[in-house]
Design a protein around this motif. Structure first.
Motif, mmCIF file in Angstrom:
data_model
loop_
_atom_site.group_PDB
_atom_site.id
_atom_site.type_symbol
_atom_site.label_atom_id
_atom_site.label_comp_id
_atom_site.label_asym_id
_atom_site.label_seq_id
_atom_site.Cartn_x
_atom_site.Cartn_y
_atom_site.Cartn_z
ATOM 1 N N LYS A 1 -15.784 -77.692 -1.050
ATOM 2 C CA LYS A 1 -14.905 -78.859 -1.076
ATOM 3 C C LYS A 1 -14.136 -78.893 -2.387
ATOM 4 C CE LYS A 1 -17.017 -82.339 1.857
ATOM 5 N NZ LYS A 1 -17.567 -83.637 1.907
ATOM 6 N N GLN A 2 -14.773 -78.538 -3.458
ATOM 7 C CA GLN A 2 -14.080 -78.572 -4.750
ATOM 8 C C GLN A 2 -13.032 -77.454 -4.791
ATOM 9 O OE1 GLN A 2 -16.452 -78.675 -8.231
ATOM 10 N NE2 GLN A 2 -16.739 -80.853 -7.970
ATOM 11 N N ALA A 3 -13.357 -76.351 -4.187
ATOM 12 C CA ALA A 3 -12.406 -75.264 -4.195
ATOM 13 C C ALA A 3 -11.205 -75.631 -3.316
ATOM 14 C CB ALA A 3 -13.051 -73.990 -3.703
ATOM 15 N N LYS A 4 -11.408 -76.352 -2.307
ATOM 16 C CA LYS A 4 -10.360 -76.771 -1.412
ATOM 17 C C LYS A 4 -9.513 -77.828 -2.106
ATOM 18 C CE LYS A 4 -9.800 -78.942 2.974
ATOM 19 N NZ LYS A 4 -10.344 -79.613 4.032
#
Length: 143
Positions: A138-141
């Motif tokens: 999610k953080q990478a997204k």
């Protein structure tokens, strides 16, 4: 007087003869009485001996009957005691088998619970790792 004396002497001789006769009869009666008394005594002894024998036979028979009944009661007691002992032995064997089964069941449950605990730890660790991976994704997204 001589004639009176002869008469008295004759009477005395008659009396003597009569007394001798009475004495002989008394002797005869005494002999008969003794014979009869001996006979009665012998019969009494025979009957008493017979009664004693009968008493001893009956007493022996009663003793035999008592011993037979005592043996019978003793046998019944021993049979019941053996039966009770066999019943108790069977019950103890059953209790031992059930105890062994329960002990085995307890061991299996403990092993199963240990395995379940390990699996739960593994799943919780995997869930944490999965949550971490989701968080990273999610953080990478979002970046």
């Amino acid at each position: 007087m001589e004639e009176i004396l002869k008469q008295i002497l004759g009477e005395l001789e008659k009396t003597n003869k009569r007394l001798d006769s009475v004495d002989e009869r008394l002797d005869s009666m005494e002999n008969q009485f003794n014979v009869r008394l001996d006979s009665v005594e012998n019969q009494f002894n025979v009957r008493l001996g017979s009664m004693g024998n009968q008493f001893n036979e009956r007493l022996g028979s009663m003793g035999d009957q008592f011993n037979e009944r005592l043996d019978s009661v003793e046998n019944q007691f021993n049979e019941r005691l053996d039966s009770m002992e066999n019943g108790l032995t069977k019950r103890l064997d059953t209790i031992e088998r059930q105890t062994a089964d329960l002990t085995e069941f307890k061991t299996d449950i403990k092993q199963g619970l240990g395995d379940l605990k390990d699996n739960m730890k593994f799943l919780m660790l995997r869930e944490v790792e999965t949550q971490k991976d989701i968080f990273i994704l999610k953080q990478a997204k979002d970046k």
